[in-house]
Design an enzyme around this catalytic site. Sequence first.
Site, PDB file in Angstrom:
ATOM      1  N   ALA A   1       0.854  -1.197   0.000  1.00 39.24           N
ATOM      2  CA  ALA A   1       0.000   0.000   0.000  1.00 39.24           C
ATOM      3  C   ALA A   1       0.882   1.237   0.000  1.00 39.24           C
ATOM      4  O   ALA A   1       1.844   1.314   0.763  1.00 39.24           O
ATOM      5  CB  ALA A   1      -0.912   0.022   1.227  1.00 39.24           C
ATOM      6  N   CYS A   2       0.582   2.189  -0.893  1.00 40.25           N
ATOM      7  CA  CYS A   2       1.306   3.462  -0.906  1.00 40.25           C
ATOM      8  C   CYS A   2       0.276   4.595  -0.788  1.00 40.25           C
ATOM      9  O   CYS A   2      -0.915   4.355  -0.972  1.00 40.25           O
ATOM     10  CB  CYS A   2       2.130   3.620  -2.186  1.00 40.25           C
ATOM     11  SG  CYS A   2       1.141   3.871  -3.674  1.00 40.25           S
ATOM     12  N   PRO A   3       0.713   5.813  -0.472  1.00 43.66           N
ATOM     13  CA  PRO A   3      -0.259   6.880  -0.207  1.00 43.66           C
ATOM     14  C   PRO A   3      -1.220   7.174  -1.370  1.00 43.66           C
ATOM     15  O   PRO A   3      -2.415   7.351  -1.152  1.00 43.66           O
ATOM     16  CB  PRO A   3       0.625   8.092   0.082  1.00 43.66           C
ATOM     17  CG  PRO A   3       1.909   7.526   0.554  1.00 43.66           C
ATOM     18  CD  PRO A   3       2.086   6.243  -0.177  1.00 43.66           C
TER      19      PRO A   3
END
Lengths: 99, 365
Positions: free
Chosen positions: A8-10
């Site tokens: 998960a990334c921003p």
Amino acid sequence: MKIVAVTACPTGIAHTYMAAEQLAKTGAALGHEVKVETQGAMGIENELTAEDIRNADYVIFAADIEVEERQRFDGLPTIEVPAQLAIKDPAAIFAKLNQ
Amino acid sequence: MDNNKFEPLLKLRQYLLTGVSYAIPFVACGGILIALSLAFAPRGANNAPDPSGNPILSMMLTIGVAAFGLLLPVIAGYISYAIAGRPGLVPGFVGGFLCAHIPLPDGGEASTGFLGAIIIGLLAGWIVNWIKKIPAPKYIKPIMPILIIPILSSLFVGLLVLKVIGLPIAGVMAFLGGWLQTMSTGNAVVLAMVLGAMIAFDMGGPVNKVAFFFGAGMIEQGNFAIMGACAAAICTPPLGMGLATLIRRKLWNDEEREAGIAGLAMGLIGITEGAIPFAASDPLKVIPSIIVGSMVAAVIAMLGQVGDHAPHGGPIVLPVVDGKLMYIIAIIAGTVVTALMINALKSLGNRKPAAGSLSDTKYDI
């Protein structure tokens, strides 16, 4: 080893999926059985089943943000790294498993 | 873990990024709808765009403003959620909403902006975690998460916003707005350089959003110049990369040329993320190039007294921009600088293949 992972990334449109691909590719090359769930802008995709998690030896969280439904993995040995590391040096993450 | 000292800071970063990641689609949706409705609106008093006479445009504006208005609740709500899980949502959303609606004695409302929502989100999460620790008798346990925690934490958080930290933060925002308006040219250039660099640095990520929210917050304070500089800087990374693939096609492979076209389209509608595919495969050359290009664009826009009335960037907001000619010049200059710099760096690397090993790693997106 059987390994489950969550990336998960921003922003959730690029790095999440790049990290997932690198983990799957590198893990397979090292002889592990890896299944990766992505938590991007589309929400949870390629969701890990309860059976996946039950059978897993390890869980890798390659995430810059809070992992959703983290309680699913309670009790499983966990490695937490930034998503960026999974893109740049996935082998280093799998090396941690052996420590 | 070997980095115990940094653990709390890393956690804090993770909380903030969680809030921002949920907020990004709200910003894009609200920003573009507001920009479009103002773009097509006729000019009213003071030559400002006024969509109120057109039912479709004013409806679009209402919807865009609604999406943008949810921004502070969503940021605060999901920061709190990252800290405390599901029970964190209620006080976070309530606190974030109140951040934008602090009643003033004269009947008006004050807003703390982005900054207040972040602080309240953190406090809400920590307060919930603290309430969770209070030992509850067995017969109360089932109603803790749906009744006791939401009410207690919302009361507490609401009190903090309304009576303790809300007005001081709103005051700081108003002060910043006033100070920026009286700022000297030299300081304005430095500020534009910093904002431009931040906008390009992570292409839509948290650093970019800090600069963006600063500009958007200043619109509320009646200062359109900050957003003007940001708006020019927002679009040059994807536009510049797109232009680079067009002028020196040999330097780029098929996938990159395709990404270049997509980049041009995304640049036109002000989505900095269009540059990510390039930066991912060759960060050491791409990121400096887009930072320099965005700084150039921001500085020219600032010096040209460009003002942006919509919380969004790129050529798409041109109709709501003051100083249209300088805005276009700023975007073109930034785009060309980005393209020339990345192509120069690329061809340097190609001449000395040994030094270019970083660009060997390619990722599919």
